[in-house]
Write a protein that holds these residues in place. Structure first.
Motif, short mmCIF file in Angstrom:
data_model
loop_
_atom_site.label_atom_id
_atom_site.label_comp_id
_atom_site.label_asym_id
_atom_site.label_seq_id
_atom_site.Cartn_x
_atom_site.Cartn_y
_atom_site.Cartn_z
N UNK A 69 0.87 -0.98 -0.15
CA UNK A 69 -0.04 0.30 0.33
C UNK A 69 0.31 1.20 0.13
N UNK A 70 1.91 0.98 0.57
CA UNK A 70 2.66 2.69 1.15
C UNK A 70 3.60 2.64 -0.18
N UNK A 71 4.61 1.80 -0.46
CA UNK A 71 5.83 2.06 -1.35
C UNK A 71 5.19 1.25 -2.94
N UNK A 72 4.81 0.22 -2.98
CA UNK A 72 3.80 -0.25 -4.23
C UNK A 72 3.12 0.78 -4.95
N UNK A 73 2.26 1.36 -4.15
CA UNK A 73 1.23 2.15 -4.36
C UNK A 73 1.17 3.12 -4.51
N UNK A 74 0.86 4.06 -3.83
CA UNK A 74 1.36 5.32 -3.00
C UNK A 74 2.45 5.64 -3.35
N UNK A 75 3.67 4.80 -3.14
CA UNK A 75 4.81 6.51 -3.48
C UNK A 75 4.67 6.51 -4.96
N UNK A 76 4.76 4.79 -5.52
CA UNK A 76 4.91 4.85 -7.42
C UNK A 76 3.96 5.61 -8.13
N UNK A 77 3.14 6.08 -7.64
CA UNK A 77 1.79 6.52 -8.38
C UNK A 77 2.23 8.38 -8.15
N UNK A 78 3.02 7.97 -6.87
CA UNK A 78 3.16 9.73 -6.87
C UNK A 78 3.95 9.91 -7.85
N UNK A 79 5.46 9.28 -7.66
CA UNK A 79 6.72 9.56 -8.88
C UNK A 79 5.75 9.85 -9.82
N UNK A 80 5.33 8.92 -10.56
CA UNK A 80 4.17 9.38 -11.75
C UNK A 80 4.10 10.34 -12.03
#
Length: 328
Positions: A69-80
């Motif tokens: 949830x935190x890294x693979x979804x929220x962090x990656x989508x924030x970067x994109x």
């Protein structure tokens, strides 16, 4: 569910059943869960947020701790969303973990030195890099930088460690920005969390259904009593409605639909309430064993009430819905 998503679900469920240790590297290397919604050019699988929802639901079923949830979804989508892609390959491979910080008030000083505080931060204690969403900008901070304080919180749900992160004049690199970045990330967080919630509710219902068929009282299984059947039917309808709410919101957000934010708030409210209701029935129908430490019922109960407060309590999202949908 499509055939491909069904195969993804089965693959994740099978690996979780095997209980490998460590789990996260195998989920990343064998199934590629950390980069599902990331384009292939950045090391991802080129799928969508809907595939991530499948994985989140499976992790939620077993209350599995992971940085999904935190890294693979929220962090990656924030970067994109911010147009910053250089960190994505290492996150997609599972080689690094990022924690996303929602900072309400921040201060910049000197040459990009950042101060601020974020609460209820996922994966803060295990993160290699901190991504700070402040205003419409996204900043990168090394987790080991002087001035970074990670303070673990006392949590109701031990399977979901949270922390307060304080930044005191730490070196920060501006990665990029986008209009409405933080509100969009909040909506994404609510939708992604709702997938975990319906997964947990589904498993709680399954365990309860199995138990009432086996538990005998007055010479017959308690599941044969009409009152139990009615309560189970109501719990099942709540679960089905919550599943619809979660998937509808996910589809809208993935498509960039105008109603995405409204549907995200609806999913947060309804899935939080549905999980609490289904788990409450689980505890009641399991009787005395549900309050023992050895049984999983209390773990689902803790997850239900803790998740309801994560990314904003349902009451706050109801206020947001009222402001959006009701005439002034």
């Amino acid at each position: 569910m499509t055939e491909e998503r069904g195969a993804l679900r089965d693959a994740v469920r099978g690996l979780l059943a095997a209980r490998p240790d460590p789990l996260w590297p195998r989920l990343c290397k064998e199934i590629g869960v950390a980069g599902l919604a990331v384009p292939e050019e950045y090391g991802g699988a080129g799928a969508t947020l809907l595939e991530s929802q499948v994985v989140l639901a499976e992790l939620g079923r077993l209350l599995t701790p992971s940085p999904m949830l935190g890294s693979a979804v929220l962090a990656t989508q924030a970067l994109l969303r911010a147009g910053a892609t250089e960190l994505l390959p290492s996150l997609c491979a599972g080689d690094r973990v990022a924690a996303l910080l929602f900072v309400e008030e921040h201060r910049l000083s000197g040459k990009s030195r950042l101060s601020g505080e974020a609460s209820q931060v996922l994966d803060a204690s295990s993160a290699d890099v901190l991504l700070v969403a402040a205003g419409d900008a996204l900043w990168e901070v090394a987790a080991a930088s002087p001035g970074v304080a990670v303070l673990p919180c006392d949590v109701l749900d031990a399977t979901r460690p949270l922390a307060v992160v304080r930044l005191d004049d730490v070196p920060a690199r501006r990665l990029g920005g986008a209009a409405g970045l933080r509100p969009w990330l909040r909506d994404l967080a609510c939708v992604a969390l709702s997938a975990e919630q319906i997964g947990a509710a589904s498993r709680a219902f399954e365990l309860t259904h199995e138990y009432v068929r086996q538990r005998v009282q007055f010479g017959r299984p308690i599941g044969s009593f009409q009152v139990i059947q009615h309560r189970l039917a109501e719990a099942y309808l709540r679960l089905e409605a919550a599943t619809t709410a979660s998937w509808t919101a996910a589809e809208a957000l993935a498509a960039g639909a105008a109603e995405g934010s409204t549907l995200a708030a609806m999913a947060k409210v309804y899935c939080s309430e549905a999980l609490q209701a289904v788990v409450a029935e689980m505890v009641q129908m399991h009787g005395g064993i549900a309050i023992t430490w050895e049984h999983d019922a209390h773990r689902y109960l803790r997850r239900a009430y803790a998740d309801a407060q994560l990314f904003g309590a349902p009451a706050g999202h109801l206020d947001r819905l009222a402001a959006t949908l009701l005439p002034a």
